[in-house]
Motif scaffolding. Structure first.
Motif, PDB file in Angstrom:
ATOM      1  N   ILE B  63       0.856  -1.194   0.000  1.00  0.00           N
ATOM      2  CA  ILE B  63       0.000   0.000   0.000  1.00  0.00           C
ATOM      3  C   ILE B  63       0.885   1.235   0.000  1.00  0.00           C
ATOM      4  O   ILE B  63       1.824   1.351   0.814  1.00  0.00           O
ATOM      5  CB  ILE B  63      -0.945  -0.019   1.214  1.00  0.00           C
ATOM      6  N   VAL B  64       0.633   2.121  -0.949  1.00  0.00           N
ATOM      7  CA  VAL B  64       1.439   3.330  -1.075  1.00  0.00           C
ATOM      8  C   VAL B  64       0.521   4.517  -1.293  1.00  0.00           C
ATOM      9  O   VAL B  64      -0.651   4.361  -1.600  1.00  0.00           O
ATOM     10  CB  VAL B  64       2.415   3.210  -2.271  1.00  0.00           C
ATOM     11  N   SER B  65       1.066   5.728  -1.136  1.00  0.00           N
ATOM     12  CA  SER B  65       0.227   6.890  -1.415  1.00  0.00           C
ATOM     13  C   SER B  65       0.656   7.498  -2.738  1.00  0.00           C
ATOM     14  O   SER B  65       1.811   7.359  -3.153  1.00  0.00           O
ATOM     15  CB  SER B  65       0.343   7.904  -0.287  1.00  0.00           C
ATOM     16  N   CYS B  66      -0.268   8.141  -3.422  1.00  0.00           N
ATOM     17  CA  CYS B  66       0.087   8.589  -4.769  1.00  0.00           C
ATOM     18  C   CYS B  66       0.196  10.096  -4.875  1.00  0.00           C
ATOM     19  O   CYS B  66      -0.306  10.850  -4.053  1.00  0.00           O
ATOM     20  CB  CYS B  66      -0.870   8.020  -5.800  1.00  0.00           C
ATOM     21  N   ILE B  67       0.943  10.463  -5.947  1.00  0.00           N
ATOM     22  CA  ILE B  67       1.180  11.876  -6.196  1.00  0.00           C
ATOM     23  C   ILE B  67       1.129  12.095  -7.706  1.00  0.00           C
ATOM     24  O   ILE B  67       1.556  11.229  -8.482  1.00  0.00           O
ATOM     25  CB  ILE B  67       2.535  12.306  -5.579  1.00  0.00           C
ATOM     26  N   GLY B  68       0.589  13.218  -8.127  1.00  0.00           N
ATOM     27  CA  GLY B  68       0.351  13.439  -9.558  1.00  0.00           C
ATOM     28  C   GLY B  68       1.556  13.954 -10.315  1.00  0.00           C
ATOM     29  O   GLY B  68       2.409  14.651  -9.783  1.00  0.00           O
ATOM     30  N   LYS B  69       1.619  13.561 -11.582  1.00  0.00           N
ATOM     31  CA  LYS B  69       2.660  14.021 -12.519  1.00  0.00           C
ATOM     32  C   LYS B  69       1.963  14.472 -13.781  1.00  0.00           C
ATOM     33  O   LYS B  69       0.889  13.982 -14.119  1.00  0.00           O
ATOM     34  CB  LYS B  69       3.591  12.860 -12.875  1.00  0.00           C
ATOM     35  N   LYS B  70       2.612  15.367 -14.530  1.00  0.00           N
ATOM     36  CA  LYS B  70       2.020  15.814 -15.787  1.00  0.00           C
ATOM     37  C   LYS B  70       1.935  14.655 -16.788  1.00  0.00           C
ATOM     38  O   LYS B  70       2.885  13.887 -16.917  1.00  0.00           O
ATOM     39  CB  LYS B  70       2.857  16.938 -16.399  1.00  0.00           C
ATOM     40  N   PRO B  71       0.796  14.528 -17.502  1.00  0.00           N
ATOM     41  CA  PRO B  71       0.640  13.414 -18.442  1.00  0.00           C
ATOM     42  C   PRO B  71       1.733  13.373 -19.517  1.00  0.00           C
ATOM     43  O   PRO B  71       2.072  12.305 -20.007  1.00  0.00           O
ATOM     44  CB  PRO B  71      -0.732  13.658 -19.072  1.00  0.00           C
ATOM     45  N   GLU B  72       2.287  14.536 -19.900  1.00  0.00           N
ATOM     46  CA  GLU B  72       3.326  14.473 -20.946  1.00  0.00           C
ATOM     47  C   GLU B  72       4.635  13.910 -20.391  1.00  0.00           C
ATOM     48  O   GLU B  72       5.514  13.492 -21.123  1.00  0.00           O
ATOM     49  CB  GLU B  72       3.551  15.834 -21.614  1.00  0.00           C
ATOM     50  N   ASP B  73       4.785  13.919 -19.073  1.00  0.00           N
ATOM     51  CA  ASP B  73       6.017  13.378 -18.478  1.00  0.00           C
ATOM     52  C   ASP B  73       5.905  11.877 -18.194  1.00  0.00           C
ATOM     53  O   ASP B  73       6.868  11.140 -18.346  1.00  0.00           O
ATOM     54  CB  ASP B  73       6.326  14.100 -17.156  1.00  0.00           C
ATOM     55  N   LEU B  74       4.733  11.482 -17.739  1.00  0.00           N
ATOM     56  CA  LEU B  74       4.543  10.075 -17.383  1.00  0.00           C
ATOM     57  C   LEU B  74       3.292   9.604 -18.134  1.00  0.00           C
ATOM     58  O   LEU B  74       2.193  10.031 -17.828  1.00  0.00           O
ATOM     59  CB  LEU B  74       4.348   9.962 -15.865  1.00  0.00           C
ATOM     60  N   PRO B  75       3.494   8.756 -19.142  1.00  0.00           N
ATOM     61  CA  PRO B  75       2.355   8.400 -19.998  1.00  0.00           C
ATOM     62  C   PRO B  75       1.273   7.613 -19.255  1.00  0.00           C
ATOM     63  O   PRO B  75       1.525   7.075 -18.172  1.00  0.00           O
ATOM     64  CB  PRO B  75       2.983   7.535 -21.095  1.00  0.00           C
ATOM     65  N   ASP B  76       0.113   7.548 -19.884  1.00  0.00           N
ATOM     66  CA  ASP B  76      -0.976   6.727 -19.366  1.00  0.00           C
ATOM     67  C   ASP B  76      -0.496   5.290 -19.178  1.00  0.00           C
ATOM     68  O   ASP B  76       0.301   4.793 -19.968  1.00  0.00           O
ATOM     69  CB  ASP B  76      -2.150   6.711 -20.370  1.00  0.00           C
ATOM     70  N   GLY B  77      -0.978   4.662 -18.171  1.00  0.00           N
ATOM     71  CA  GLY B  77      -0.671   3.243 -17.970  1.00  0.00           C
ATOM     72  C   GLY B  77       0.635   3.005 -17.245  1.00  0.00           C
ATOM     73  O   GLY B  77       1.013   1.864 -16.994  1.00  0.00           O
TER      74      GLY B  77
END
Lengths: 453, 115, 270, 546
Positions: B63-77
């Motif tokens: 179990i981990v907590s999440c943090i957002g990144k820009k879609p152009e930096d980290l692709p879908d999936g």
């Protein structure tokens, strides 16, 4: 400002494989800490700042209870000589002098030795054994490289000074304008903090590095590629063709590569494809390749294990001579398969980064640990030594990622012994125990024994 | 809702600095249990920064907590996490005769933990 | 009457038992066989510490028990027959040059590496690097046959030079990687990147497979030699469907990075 | 130090002291040969045995960065040649590039007690010294690669000869080397900087305005002036190419009457046209060497079978890669050197390989002065040092040589005169080319002989008709007075020492080197020179003109 300080010039940071030796350290001798590390990167600053001395920590423990170092050495030697399949692992964050002792111990106890290379650039080592490598020291990259390609790595975060000190911006003999004299290409599936440095950014589909490298090899050799290459790899044919042309036409090209290649499906064949590409390019120009190695002295570990045994890592002595077989004698395997019955872990923390199955077995066998701090591995150890930190408290030799050896300049003394002296003690005691066994088995003759080498 | 995604454990500068402080210290634990995901994917799952998710595969779960990144930096999936004890929970031990477990590009299922 | 070896004690650490091999047991008495050396980790102990030995050696050895941690069985074997009614550990039949090995269970990694001749049959599954070369070597299997009824993992037939490898189930990644010559038949599916770096040789697969961009399709055809191969495989107890027997195959040639003289034949039937 | 010992009844071969097979007592005390020892000294009865000084290998590749890369490269070569440990010695692996421990022990098992690593980059000196520390029994030293050093070449181009001499001395001291090594002078820059090209003529001017000849001449003069015990150790241009004997002759002429050592001269004795099969020019080369007492050379004999090419001559290794089409390592060292590694196999049926084998033998057999034509295989380039006993048999046993000649490429034998050479080496001559000669060429006054004051490095062989068998298994090997091998078995371990020189220089030269260093090297100047803690037991050999 503290009063009792000293300055250490040209000290070496051993945090990562860059092994930058231009540190200017300001040491507070009363507090026994480094209060300033000029020239260090963010990782180096943390490395120097956080290695302080915890005077209260015991130097040695058996099953969690404080003991003398001598008692712990005795117990370690007994544990290791009793074992039928003892493994030695780690070694990338210690000096070559300590590594030499570790191999000696493992040879004498007929154990199994492996270093963190096996879970880092081990696959690149296998690729090297398959195809060879055209390579160079980092100074040649600085002096000559006009095309610099990074593949499957993020040096801005893992090796922050790689760009500035060695490969992208420094001004060299034939690159007097630094970055202006170079084209920088970055190949990675995701955008990272390294991306801004690149003139050309190539983002293949995840897990398609091999196909992209293979396609480049074909283009370099003048072979045609199927039209669906973009669909399959995510990289348009024009981009590949352009890169192939640049590689063939540069004056001195370099391919740096990271664990995006070695840790993904294809492993050593990914590294092998890259090394083969660099080799192919030498038909047209001068081209080199270089794995961007991780820990401070992982390259030294490869070198020491190689010169003492003939093999770089994953070496087993159970039959009285070195044998090499990654997948059999590498540590993830000896643990996950439940083979090891004792372990000596030096300057490494497999309990926090190995696969779960391997960790479970590690926790079921007696473990001797040498480390500068408490870790997941040392907290459950049968015998635990707290040692001083190389490059901060102790001198010794460290190999940079390009096999250049450097001597460390320690900053201040630690009350804890260094890895080498602990291992020397264990080696001496192990030697005595094994000789006693030899004589007990009925061997005759009076034999002079020189000091163990 | 569960869905397969590709997890890339790797190094980060913050992980590097925090491990110098000590691997048993809170900062390191926090860094190595923070999952990066692109904001589109997060929105799709109703996740905001700091939400907990369960990652699981054949090997184990964590179990981990999440943090957002820009879609152009980290692709879908795709997911990124600094190496550490949580990523070990998901790592298979087969090294394919070379000593290296597959430590990047692990297929995992991701599931929001309702609080 | 064959020599019988029955594992009576499970080894604590891997047991290296290269003495379980006709070449090593020839013309020895039962007592001598019982005292052949095995390596239990780093300790040398007699075979009888782990195996109950009975019968006489007449060229055949029957082994019973779960030998998953027993390594090097039949290493360098040149004649005779070994049957294991159970699983075996790594390096079974390494550098074997003659005779026959039959494993009723599963085999670990490195079945028949650098094999020269003879036949190894695995009734269950096998691991990585079946019939391959060891690291650094450019010479893998040079002759003989390896028949695996089940699945295998990666690098089957790596740097293979001659001989036949048949996989009844699926193979892993890099099937036939860097092969120089020889034949690999996979009756199930292959993992990714089959034939990477192959110079010559044939890889035949019953299912479609995505090939590397350095392979090109030359034709669809129905090679007559395949029928002979398949008939032979049937005689070895593998199941070959009629449709496979009579089907056309796509012929791909590669690897263009190397000599481009290898072929991969992929089932083209419906 | 070791106790007193007396070797009695042995047939002594000590050419440096004109002793040729005389029964003579040898006394040892404190690691040296002495006049007499007390009555209670240990006695070795060498009845029926041959006593010689320990062997001295003047040119081999046994330690350092390129050697270790070649080790890592070839697990397949180690696997079939293991070197088990004993309760007193460490284990290792063999093959053409053995591990450090196996290297030391295996030299000892041939009766060799000194070996010189022939090519080390300055930046790799520290690595080499670390490996030496793990190379047991033998004394060892190394030659440092300075010929392609860009800073030194800059001084040459600017004709700053005083500073050049100082800088050479500084570099020798900074690395703890034994002498200067030159490899394919002038070839590095075209290789690294001009798309893998090379120099082809000793008088070819590079873009930098220097010719190979100017580089060679400068080093010969500098070393002569400073009186190093061993002159520049030169690997000539055009190694392996047809017609290269001209280059070799020109290189030797460049020395005038100053001393020079030509390495593995066999590889440089080819006639014929470039690009075509060579013919032997052994006679021309030997004639020059015989008539010029300032020149020494080692042969670099090729032995059939597995070898590993490892050389600072990177373009050469690339040419060979074109033949083997297998693994290839190229490794550039900043501002200092190139390097190439190629696993290789010399085969009897191949014209070139047979010719190389034959030329090496011709050179040995034609040489009138064996003192200056030293036995080597350029280990492991021409073959492993483990081939020395077989090579000795080829030289001592004409019948054996002719048997071997039946198995090789016959058309190659047409292009040389090996068939006509009937000479058989005597034990005394073998003692010259393996002991006394190399020690004298190296300026090692305490090695290669058994006179009073010499190091007690002694080998005792059973005298046998089969010379290969004899030289393969000494009954006793004594190193610095310690019996390492007794009755064919290792009975103790021993570390040996480093041999190096320490020529004087003016400290001010560091101020000249440092700015260049800071601009073009990737490590700090003050971290470059090797400090004394890398010297285990060591001996400084005197420099300066006598």
């Amino acid at each position: 400002m503290a009063e009792n300080t000293k300055i250490i010039e040209n000290a070496t940071c051993t945090f990562c494989g860059c092994v930058c030796d231009d540190m200017i350290l300001t040491v507070d001798l009363d507090e026994k800490k480094i209060i300033k590390s000029k020239n260090a990167c963010v990782l180096g600053r943390a490395w120097f700042a956080e290695h302080t001395i915890d005077e209260d920590a015991p130097a040695a423990m058996i099953d969690g209870k404080e003991v003398s170092v001598e008692e712990a050495i005795e117990e370690a030697a007994q544990t290791l000589t009793k074992a039928k399949f003892p493994i030695t692992y780690g070694l990338s964050d210690t000096t070559c002098e300590a590594q030499r002792q570790a191999v000696a111990i493992t040879d004498r106890i007929k154990g199994n030795i492996d270093t963190t290379t096996s879970v880092c650039h081990g696959p690149s080592g296998l690729a090297f054994q398959g195809v060879g490598e055209s390579t160079s020291t980092l100074g040649e990259v600085k002096n000559r490289a006009d095309l610099v390609i990074y593949w499957g790595g993020n040096p801005a975060e893992s090796h922050p000074r790689h760009f500035g000190r060695y490969a992208v911006t420094p001004k060299g003999m034939f690159t007097p304008r630094g970055k202006k004299d170079r084209t920088v290409v970055l190949v990675d599936v995701r955008k990272t903090k390294s991306s801004p440095v690149a003139d050309i950014l190539i983002r293949p589909k995840p897990g398609k590095d091999f196909e992209v490298l293979w396609a480049l090899r074909a283009l370099v050799k003048g072979k045609k590629l199927s039209d669906d290459i973009e669909e399959r790899t995510g990289v348009p044919l024009e981009v590949l063709q352009d890169l192939s042309d640049r590689m063939k036409n540069c004056r001195f090209g370099v391919l740096f590569f990271g664990m995006g290649l070695t840790m993904t499906r294809g492993r050593h064949f990914n590294s092998g494809a890259l090394l083969a590409l660099a080799t192919d390019l030498n038909e047209f120009t001068h081209f080199v390749a270089k794995p961007v190695r991780g820990h401070g002295n992982v390259t030294g570990a490869d070198n020491v294990v190689s010169w003492q045994t003939g093999y770089p890592f994953g070496v087993n002595f159970s039959r009285g001579y070195p044998r090499f077989n990654p997948g059999e004698f590498t540590t993830v395997d000896t643990l996950a398969n439940g083979h090891a019955d004792a372990a000596m872990i030096i300057a490494s923390d497999p309990a926090s980064n190995f696969p779960k199955k391997a960790i479970q077995h590690l926790k079921s066998i007696p473990v001797v640990v040498l480390d500068t701090k408490m870790t997941e591995t040392s907290k459950d150890a049968h015998v635990a030594f707290r040692t001083s930190t190389y490059g901060i408290n102790t001198s010794g030799t460290v190999y940079r990622m390009d096999d250049v050896p450097i001597t460390l300049r320690p900053a201040f003394e630690s009350p804890f012994p260094d890895d080498e002296s602990i291992l020397k003690g264990i080696n001496k005691r192990v030697n005595e125990l094994m000789l006693a066994k030899h004589y007990a088995s009925g061997a005759s003759g009076e034999v002079k024994v020189a000091a163990p080498i | 809702m569960t869905e397969k995604m590709i997890l890339i454990p790797g190094r980060s500068a913050k992980q590097g600095t925090s491990l110098n402080i000590g691997k048993l210290k809170d900062e390191y634990k926090e860094v190595t249990s923070t999952l990066e995901m692109n904001t589109d994917e997060m929105a799709k799952r109703g996740l905001v920064d700091g939400d907990k998710v369960r990652l699981s595969n054949d090997i184990g779960e964590t179990i981990v907590s999440c943090i957002g990144k820009k879609p152009e930096d980290l692709p879908d999936g795709m997911l990124f996490i600094p190496y550490g004890p949580p990523s070990s929970e998901l790592m298979a031990s087969d090294t394919a005769g070379c000593g290296m477990p597959l430590s990047k590009h692990m297929e995992v299922e991701i599931e929001k933990i309702s609080t | 009457m064959a020599l019988k070896l029955k594992l009576h004690t499970k080894p604590e650490v891997p047991l290296e038992a290269d003495c379980i091999c006709p070449d090593r047991m020839q013309s020895l008495s039962l007592a001598e066989i019982e005292n052949l050396t095995v390596f239990h980790g780093n300790r040398q102990v007699p075979l009888k510490d782990f195996f109950e030995c009975s019968g006489d050696f007449d060229g055949e050895i029957d082994v019973e028990g779960d030998l998953v941690d027993v390594k090097h069985i039949a290493s360098a074997m040149s004649f005779g027959k070994i049957t294991v009614s159970g699983n075996v550990g790594v390096h079974t039949g390494a550098a074997m040059s003659g005779g026959e090995i039959i494993i009723e269970g599963d085999a670990s990694d490195w079945v028949g590496p650098e094999m020269l001749g003879g036949r190894i049959t695995i009734k269950g599954n096998a691991g990585h690097m079946v019939g391959s070369g060891y690291r650094g070597s450019t010479i893998g299997m040079q002759g003989g046959e390896i028949i695996v009824h089940g699945n295998v993992k990666n690098e089957t037939g790596h740097v293979m030079r001659r001989g036949l490898i048949v996989i009844g189930g699926n193979s892993g990644d890099f099937t036939g990687v860097n092969m120089v010559a020889g034949t690999i038949i996979v009756l199930g599916e292959m993992g990714i990147r089959p034939g990477a770096g192959m110079k010559r040789g044939s890889i035949i697969c019953q299912t479609k497979s995505e090939l590397l961009p350095t392979f090109t399709k030359s034709c669809d055809y129905q090679p007559s030699f395949l029928r002979h191969y398949f008939k032979y495989l049937q005689s070895l107890g593998l199941t070959i469907s009629d449709s496979l027997m009579n089907s056309p195959f796509e012929r791909w040639c590669g690897d263009s990075i190397e000599l481009n003289r290898g072929e991969i034949l992929l089932y083209a039937g419906k | 130090m070791s106790a007193a010992m007396r070797i009695v009844n042995g047939k002594v071969y000590d050419p440096a002291n004109n002793i040729d097979g005389k029964i003579k007592e040898i006394c040892i005390q404190d690691g040296r040969i002495v006049d007499s020892v007390p009555e209670d000294a240990t006695i070795i009865d060498a009845q029926g045995m041959v006593v010689m000084p320990g062997g001295v290998d003047i040119h081999c590749h046994i330690a350092g960065p390129k050697v270790n890369a070649a080790r890592k490269l070839q697990p397949e070569d180690h696997r079939h040649d293991v070197h088990p440990g004993t309760p007193f010695t460490r284990s290792g692996t063999g093959g053409t590039v053995p591990s450090t421990f196996a290297t030391g022990y295996r030299y000892a098992t041939l009766g060799y007690t000194t070996a010189m690593e022939a090519a080390v980059t300055p930046i790799g000196a520290r690595h080499t010294l670390e490996e030496f520390h793990d190379t047991p029994v033998i004394d060892k030293g190394f030659y440092v690669l300075l010929g392609e050093n860009i800073f030194l070449q800059n001084l040459l181009r600017e004709k700053r000869m005083e500073e050049f001499n100082e800088a050479v001395a500084w570099w020798i001291n900074a690395t703890k080397a034994y002498t200067v090594k030159l490899v394919n002078p002038g070839g590095d820059e075209p290789w690294k900087g001009k798309k893998n090209s090379n120099v082809s003529d000793i008088d070819e001017k590079t873009d930098e305005g220097l010719t190979p000849r100017q580089i060679i001449e400068a080093f010969i003069k500098s070393v002569d002036k400073q009186g190093f015990p061993h002159p520049p150790h030169i690997h000539c241009n055009n190694l392996g190419h047809s017609g290269n004997y001209i280059t070799t002759l020109e290189t030797m002429k460049t020395a005038g009457d100053m001393r020079a050592h030509i390495a593995h001269i066999q590889f440089h004795s080819y006639g014929g046209e470039l690009g075509k099969n060579p013919v032997s020019k052994a006679a021309e080369i030997v004639e020059y060497v015989d008539n010029h007492p300032n020149i020494t050379c080692d042969v670099g004999q090729v032995m059939f079978g597995k070898s590993t090419i490892m050389t600072a001559d990177a373009p050469l290794a690339y040419v060979l890669k074109g033949h083997t089409k297998g693994k290839w390592v190229n490794a550039d060292t900043e501002c200092e050197s190139g390097c190439g590694i190629v696993p290789f196999n010399y085969q009897e049926h191949i014209y070139m390989h047979t010719l190389q084998w034959a030329i090496g033998l011709e050179i040995f057999l034609m040489a009138k002065d064996p003192w200056r034509v030293i036995l080597s295989t350029d280990h492991p380039n021409g073959g492993s040092f483990m081939n020395y006993p077989k090579l000795i048999k080829l030289l001592m046993d004409k019948a054996f040589r002719h048997e071997e000649m039946k198995r090789v490429n016959q058309s190659a034998l047409e292009n040389c005169s090996l068939r006509d050479l009937d000479r058989e080496f005597t034990l005394n001559e073998i003692a010259i080319i393996t002991r006394a000669g190399p020690a004298r060429a190296l300026g090692l006054k305490n090695k290669g002989h058994l006179g009073v004051g010499a190091d007690a490095d002694i080998t005792i062989y059973d005298e046998m008709d089969d010379k290969e068998m004899m030289f393969n298994a000494p009954r006793y090997v004594i190193k610095s007075g310690n019996t390492i091998i007794g009755n064919h078995e290792f009975i103790t371990d021993f570390i040996g020492k480093l041999l190096h020189i320490s020529p004087e220089y003016d400290k001010k030269i560091e101020e000249v080197v440092q700015p260049f260093f800071e601009s073009y090297y990737s490590i700090e100047f003050s971290n470059y020179a090797v400090d004394d803690h890398y010297l285990h037991d060591h001996e400084v050999i005197a420099t300066g003109k006598a």
